[in-house]
Design a protein around this motif. Structure first.
Motif, short mmCIF file in Angstrom:
data_model
loop_
_atom_site.label_atom_id
_atom_site.label_comp_id
_atom_site.label_asym_id
_atom_site.label_seq_id
_atom_site.Cartn_x
_atom_site.Cartn_y
_atom_site.Cartn_z
N VAL A 32 30.31 40.35 41.73
CA VAL A 32 31.65 39.83 41.48
C VAL A 32 32.28 39.29 42.76
O VAL A 32 33.48 39.39 42.97
CB VAL A 32 32.57 40.93 40.88
CG1 VAL A 32 32.24 41.19 39.44
CG2 VAL A 32 32.49 42.21 41.71
N LYS A 34 33.20 36.53 43.70
CA LYS A 34 34.26 35.55 43.48
C LYS A 34 35.61 36.22 43.24
O LYS A 34 36.66 35.65 43.56
CB LYS A 34 33.89 34.65 42.29
CG LYS A 34 34.89 33.55 41.99
CD LYS A 34 34.41 32.70 40.84
CE LYS A 34 35.42 31.60 40.50
NZ LYS A 34 34.96 30.76 39.35
N TYR A 35 35.61 37.42 42.68
CA TYR A 35 36.86 38.06 42.27
C TYR A 35 37.18 39.34 43.04
O TYR A 35 38.28 39.87 42.93
CB TYR A 35 36.79 38.44 40.78
CG TYR A 35 36.33 37.31 39.88
CD1 TYR A 35 37.17 36.26 39.58
CD2 TYR A 35 35.04 37.31 39.33
CE1 TYR A 35 36.76 35.22 38.75
CE2 TYR A 35 34.62 36.28 38.51
CZ TYR A 35 35.49 35.23 38.22
OH TYR A 35 35.07 34.21 37.42
N CYS A 39 40.78 41.84 43.53
CA CYS A 39 40.84 43.16 42.92
C CYS A 39 41.19 44.23 43.94
O CYS A 39 42.14 45.02 43.75
CB CYS A 39 39.50 43.50 42.25
SG CYS A 39 39.40 45.19 41.60
N SER A 64 28.62 41.18 47.12
CA SER A 64 29.63 42.18 46.76
C SER A 64 29.49 43.47 47.56
O SER A 64 30.48 44.06 47.99
CB SER A 64 29.55 42.50 45.27
OG SER A 64 29.82 41.38 44.47
N SER A 109 36.17 45.27 38.49
CA SER A 109 36.24 44.53 39.75
C SER A 109 36.55 43.04 39.60
O SER A 109 36.73 42.36 40.60
CB SER A 109 34.93 44.70 40.52
OG SER A 109 33.81 44.43 39.70
N ASP A 110 36.60 42.53 38.37
CA ASP A 110 37.05 41.15 38.19
C ASP A 110 38.47 41.09 37.66
O ASP A 110 38.98 40.01 37.35
CB ASP A 110 36.10 40.37 37.27
CG ASP A 110 35.86 41.06 35.95
OD1 ASP A 110 36.26 42.22 35.80
OD2 ASP A 110 35.24 40.44 35.06
N ASP A 111 39.13 42.24 37.57
CA ASP A 111 40.53 42.31 37.17
C ASP A 111 41.38 42.68 38.38
O ASP A 111 40.89 42.85 39.49
CB ASP A 111 40.72 43.36 36.06
CG ASP A 111 39.97 43.00 34.78
OD1 ASP A 111 39.78 41.79 34.52
OD2 ASP A 111 39.55 43.94 34.06
N HIS A 225 37.08 36.14 31.01
CA HIS A 225 36.06 35.22 31.53
C HIS A 225 35.06 34.90 30.44
O HIS A 225 34.78 35.73 29.57
CB HIS A 225 35.27 35.86 32.68
CG HIS A 225 36.11 36.31 33.83
ND1 HIS A 225 36.72 35.45 34.70
CD2 HIS A 225 36.43 37.57 34.26
CE1 HIS A 225 37.37 36.13 35.61
NE2 HIS A 225 37.21 37.42 35.36
N THR A 228 31.67 37.57 29.43
CA THR A 228 31.89 39.01 29.37
C THR A 228 31.35 39.54 28.05
O THR A 228 30.95 38.78 27.18
CB THR A 228 33.39 39.34 29.50
OG1 THR A 228 34.07 38.73 28.40
CG2 THR A 228 33.96 38.81 30.80
#
Length: 342
Positions: A32, A34-35, A39, A64, A109-111, A225, A228
């Protein structure tokens, strides 16, 4: 700043001597990059500063893992666990095992989360003497966001909360919206190797809680996304949702049978979910499970039409399924445009 071990995170001796924080925040991490910064920034910026942040690198193949170590070097509250890939459940379980606080929360981890999330949830469990605190959600899409409705804060029994979770009228199944007493999570670990892990454990955990604090002001930002679990095409793993709600149904029948109608609704809802995935699959394949799923729904059509938990659109699609699968597919395409994660 506390020392770091070679793999990132604080040393075991320091963990043993440090005073336990008020909240342990577990962040499973897998591919993850990118995000991830967004987070972790949101967790580090919590107004409740007395927290520990456990980043569980679940064998990430991108950067990551090294990003986690860089964050641990910047903030002494951050600990990093590097492990072989075992999936979301395994990563969450590893985080719970390492947690030192009495209460544990989870952030995917993408939120990301609003600054006051854990201050509010922790205040709720302390003031109310609760085992679980539940917050609201902001669903974040590419071009818009939708906030959950708030309402007055309340405290209810755990077994009552089970009914609210399964009906979906007030509470969401999602694990990250909540703060849990750690002992509950130790009693009910997440099922490794399964998807829809939140649904597998919800009834088991909540039926064990004496009190649950509910304040549905949006605190957690759930980012939608493509790719998911809720947007992926059908696979054999999609059937895990049926098994999850069958397990929840069994728990309800044994522990709080007054919620059997809501649990039965979820059994039906789970079949609709997998059938939609099958029929909207772009490959046009006919999956071997389709016949069984269609037969189940058709055999429960009167129950669908009479259920107070089933919306008008889904009832119309049930009538369509009674006539033909092709007609139902047309309804499913329309419903997909109005999809709201549950």
């Amino acid at each position: 700043m506390m020392g770091q071990n070679p793999e990132g995170g604080n040393t075991e001796s320091e963990k043993a001597t440090a005073v336990a924080p008020k909240v342990s925040v577990v962040v499973p991490v897998y591919n993850v990059e990118k995000y991830l910064d967004r987070c972790i920034e949101s967790v580090v910026a919590q107004t409740l500063q007395d927290i520990e942040i456990i980043l569980v690198d679940d064998g990430a193949k991108d950067s990551s893992g090294s990003m986690c170590d860089a964050w641990a070097a910047r903030d002494s509250r951050i600990r990093v666990i590097h492990k072989e890939n075992g999936g979301l459940s395994d990563a969450r379980n590893a985080g719970v095992k390492a947690a030192r606080a009495e209460f544990v929360g989870f952030v995917d981890s993408d939120d990301y989360i609003v600054p006051e999330m854990y201050e509010r949830l922790h205040s709720d469990v302390v003031e109310d003497g609760s085992d679980i605190a539940v917050g609201g959600v902001m669903s974040v899409y590419a071009d818009h966001s939708i906030a959950s409705e708030g309402g007055e804060k309340c405290v209810i029994a755990g077994r009552e909360a089970v009914g609210e979770l399964l009906s979906g009228e007030k509470l969401r199944i999602w694990v990250p919206l909540k703060l849990y007493r750690k002992s509950l999570l130790e009693e009910v670990p997440f099922p490794t190797g399964r998807t829809y892990e939140d649904a597998f454990v919800a009834a088991d955990i909540f039926v064990r809680a004496k009190k649950v604090s509910i304040d549905l002001q949006p605190l957690y930002c759930y980012v939608h996304h493509e790719g998911t679990i809720t947007t992926q095409p059908f696979s054999s793993k999609s059937m895990d949702i049926v098994d999850a709600y069958q397990h929840a149904y069994d728990v309800v029948v044994a522990e709080c049978p007054e919620h059997e109608p809501a649990a039965r609704f979820r059994l039906i809802w789970s079949r609709f979910t997998v059938l939609d995935k099958m029929l909207l699959d772009e490959s046009g394949a006919v999956f071997p499970q389709q016949r069984e799923v269609v037969a189940y729904l058709r055999s429960h059509w009167t129950e669908v039409l009479s259920s107070p938990y089933v919306g008008r659109g889904r009832k119309l699609s049930m009538l369509a399924l009674k006539l033909s699968v092709s007609l139902y597919r047309a309804f499913a395409k329309v419903n997909a445009q109005k999809y709201r994660a549950d």
